[in-house]
Design a protein around this motif. Structure first.
Motif, PDB file in Angstrom:
ATOM      1  N   ASP A  38      25.222   4.297 -23.190  1.00 14.42           N
ATOM      2  CA  ASP A  38      24.418   3.521 -24.638  1.00 14.42           C
ATOM      3  C   ASP A  38      25.521   3.610 -25.513  1.00 14.42           C
ATOM      4  O   ASP A  38      26.508   4.881 -25.236  1.00 14.42           O
ATOM      5  N   GLY A  39      25.600   2.809 -26.322  1.00 12.53           N
ATOM      6  CA  GLY A  39      26.616   2.382 -27.105  1.00 12.53           C
ATOM      7  C   GLY A  39      26.455   3.399 -28.581  1.00 12.53           C
ATOM      8  O   GLY A  39      26.957   3.135 -29.586  1.00 12.53           O
ATOM      9  N   GLY A  40      25.419   4.262 -28.370  1.00  6.36           N
ATOM     10  CA  GLY A  40      25.226   4.999 -29.915  1.00  6.36           C
ATOM     11  C   GLY A  40      24.656   4.839 -30.503  1.00  6.36           C
ATOM     12  O   GLY A  40      24.165   4.384 -31.666  1.00  6.36           O
ATOM     13  N   SER A  41      22.971   4.007 -29.934  1.00  6.65           N
ATOM     14  CA  SER A  41      21.933   3.097 -30.944  1.00  6.65           C
ATOM     15  C   SER A  41      21.729   4.663 -31.554  1.00  6.65           C
ATOM     16  O   SER A  41      21.309   5.368 -31.755  1.00  6.65           O
ATOM     17  N   HIS A  42      20.513   3.927 -31.910  1.00  5.54           N
ATOM     18  CA  HIS A  42      19.991   4.822 -33.373  1.00  5.54           C
ATOM     19  C   HIS A  42      18.460   4.675 -33.126  1.00  5.54           C
ATOM     20  O   HIS A  42      17.941   4.716 -34.611  1.00  5.54           O
ATOM     21  N   ASP A  43      18.375   3.692 -32.569  1.00  8.13           N
ATOM     22  CA  ASP A  43      16.651   3.443 -31.951  1.00  8.13           C
ATOM     23  C   ASP A  43      16.128   4.468 -30.637  1.00  8.13           C
ATOM     24  O   ASP A  43      16.695   5.852 -30.707  1.00  8.13           O
ATOM     25  N   LYS A  44      15.340   4.617 -29.912  1.00  4.83           N
ATOM     26  CA  LYS A  44      14.684   5.259 -29.272  1.00  4.83           C
ATOM     27  C   LYS A  44      14.949   4.393 -28.283  1.00  4.83           C
ATOM     28  O   LYS A  44      14.483   4.446 -26.660  1.00  4.83           O
ATOM     29  N   THR A  45      16.373   3.889 -27.644  1.00  2.00           N
ATOM     30  CA  THR A  45      17.079   2.845 -26.240  1.00  2.00           C
ATOM     31  C   THR A  45      17.110   4.048 -25.207  1.00  2.00           C
ATOM     32  O   THR A  45      16.507   3.720 -24.850  1.00  2.00           O
ATOM     33  N   CYS A  46      18.075   5.273 -25.513  1.00  2.00           N
ATOM     34  CA  CYS A  46      17.681   6.410 -24.631  1.00  2.00           C
ATOM     35  C   CYS A  46      16.643   7.398 -24.046  1.00  2.00           C
ATOM     36  O   CYS A  46      16.646   7.397 -22.919  1.00  2.00           O
ATOM     37  N   GLN A  47      16.097   7.115 -24.727  1.00  2.00           N
ATOM     38  CA  GLN A  47      14.211   8.094 -24.865  1.00  2.00           C
ATOM     39  C   GLN A  47      13.873   7.454 -23.500  1.00  2.00           C
ATOM     40  O   GLN A  47      12.890   8.078 -22.648  1.00  2.00           O
ATOM     41  N   ILE A  48      13.695   6.129 -23.942  1.00  2.00           N
ATOM     42  CA  ILE A  48      13.021   4.965 -22.998  1.00  2.00           C
ATOM     43  C   ILE A  48      13.907   4.657 -21.380  1.00  2.00           C
ATOM     44  O   ILE A  48      13.033   4.779 -20.473  1.00  2.00           O
ATOM     45  N   ALA A  49      15.407   4.961 -21.770  1.00  2.00           N
ATOM     46  CA  ALA A  49      15.898   4.812 -20.469  1.00  2.00           C
ATOM     47  C   ALA A  49      15.664   5.834 -19.898  1.00  2.00           C
ATOM     48  O   ALA A  49      15.547   5.903 -18.423  1.00  2.00           O
ATOM     49  N   GLN A  50      15.358   7.280 -20.189  1.00  2.00           N
ATOM     50  CA  GLN A  50      15.520   8.010 -18.724  1.00  2.00           C
ATOM     51  C   GLN A  50      14.397   8.685 -18.070  1.00  2.00           C
ATOM     52  O   GLN A  50      14.430   8.850 -17.559  1.00  2.00           O
ATOM     53  N   ASP A  51      13.396   7.243 -18.084  1.00  2.00           N
ATOM     54  CA  ASP A  51      12.510   7.213 -18.242  1.00  2.00           C
ATOM     55  C   ASP A  51      12.361   6.438 -16.810  1.00  2.00           C
ATOM     56  O   ASP A  51      11.579   6.943 -15.652  1.00  2.00           O
ATOM     57  N   TYR A  52      13.159   5.810 -16.434  1.00  2.00           N
ATOM     58  CA  TYR A  52      13.558   4.646 -15.651  1.00  2.00           C
ATOM     59  C   TYR A  52      15.304   4.872 -14.634  1.00  2.00           C
ATOM     60  O   TYR A  52      15.283   5.107 -13.813  1.00  2.00           O
ATOM     61  N   ALA A  53      15.775   5.661 -15.732  1.00  2.00           N
ATOM     62  CA  ALA A  53      17.063   5.375 -14.991  1.00  2.00           C
ATOM     63  C   ALA A  53      17.193   6.628 -14.199  1.00  2.00           C
ATOM     64  O   ALA A  53      16.921   7.974 -14.295  1.00  2.00           O
TER      65      ALA A  53
END
Length: 240
Positions: A38-53
């Motif tokens: 993650d490049g420092g997102s300020h949305d829910k990118t990381c939360q969503i990614a944690q469900d799959y990655a």
């Protein structure tokens, strides 16, 4: 066994579709790992990614090239591949990527793109992109190795120095060094769905001009921000 690195920045509307495609491959899920950088997102990118990655972390190096490099360094397998958080890989993409290294001399493989949104404009864009990709591959004058669809033999990639930290052109420049390490292979069945939203929102020829301007400046520019750009909240472009 292969590791797939996906750099992401504010991609909450698109990263789930990308990770779902990567999670449902013809290769068993335990045969590959997914790494989201993650490049420092300020949305829910990381939360969503944690469900799959398998691994999600914030990049330490600069720019998208640095994010890919950070992912490579933390990968566990001898083959590594990279795609984008707004791209959708084909169901057999990982299988095709692995098969492309059946020749031990191959150190880099890459494939074509297809439009995610299948309208006439995007079809023309993909024809242009694939024309450049295929011409370069067959003529060997250059290799149009897009960052959304490239795989490497990890030891050769590390020896070559990985991606150069640039604002634009890093995904083509890497092929110049990799071809000195071994064979560069075009894999026509290694297909990735490409999101052309940048070209719609900022203009096709304007985007191409900015890209070439930055490349001619040596890959770094203060005039244009080609990466980490904020896009409009356009639901039409977020649809598959």
């Amino acid at each position: 066994m292969i590791s797939v690195v996906i750099p992401a920045f504010n991609e909450e509307k698109r990263i789930e579709r990308s990770l779902i495609a990567l999670s449902n491959q013809t290769v068993p899920r335990d045969q590959y790992e997914l790494i989201v950088v993650d490049g420092g997102s300020h949305d829910k990118t990381c939360q969503i990614a944690q469900d799959y990655a398998d691994l999600v972390f914030v990049q330490e190096s600069e720019r998208v090239a640095g994010a890919r490099n950070d992912g490579f360094l933390r990968s566990r397998h001898g083959l590594v591949a990279t795609t984008d958080a707004d791209s959708i890989v084909a169901p057999n993409w990982i299988e095709q990527a692995i098969d492309s290294f059946s020749d031990p001399d191959v150190v880099l493989s890459f494939g074509p793109v297809t439009p995610i949104e299948r309208n006439d404009v995007n079809r023309r864009y993909s024809l242009l992109f694939n024309g450049l990709i295929k011409f370069g591959a067959h003529s060997r004058l250059y290799y149009y190795t897009l960052g959304c669809n490239t795989a490497f033999r990890k030891d050769a990639l590390l020896k070559a120095g990985m991606y150069r930290i640039m604002d634009a052109g890093d995904d083509l420049e890497i092929a110049v060094r990799m071809r000195k390490m071994g064979k560069v292979q075009f894999a026509p069945e290694m297909k990735v769905g490409f999101d052309f939203r940048r070209y719609h929102e900022f203009g096709f020829w304007n985007t191409i001009y900015e890209w070439y301007y930055i490349v001619l400046q040596g890959g770094i520019s203060d005039k244009y921000s080609y990466t980490r750009r904020e896009y409009q909240d356009d639901e039409e472009h977020a649809q598959v």
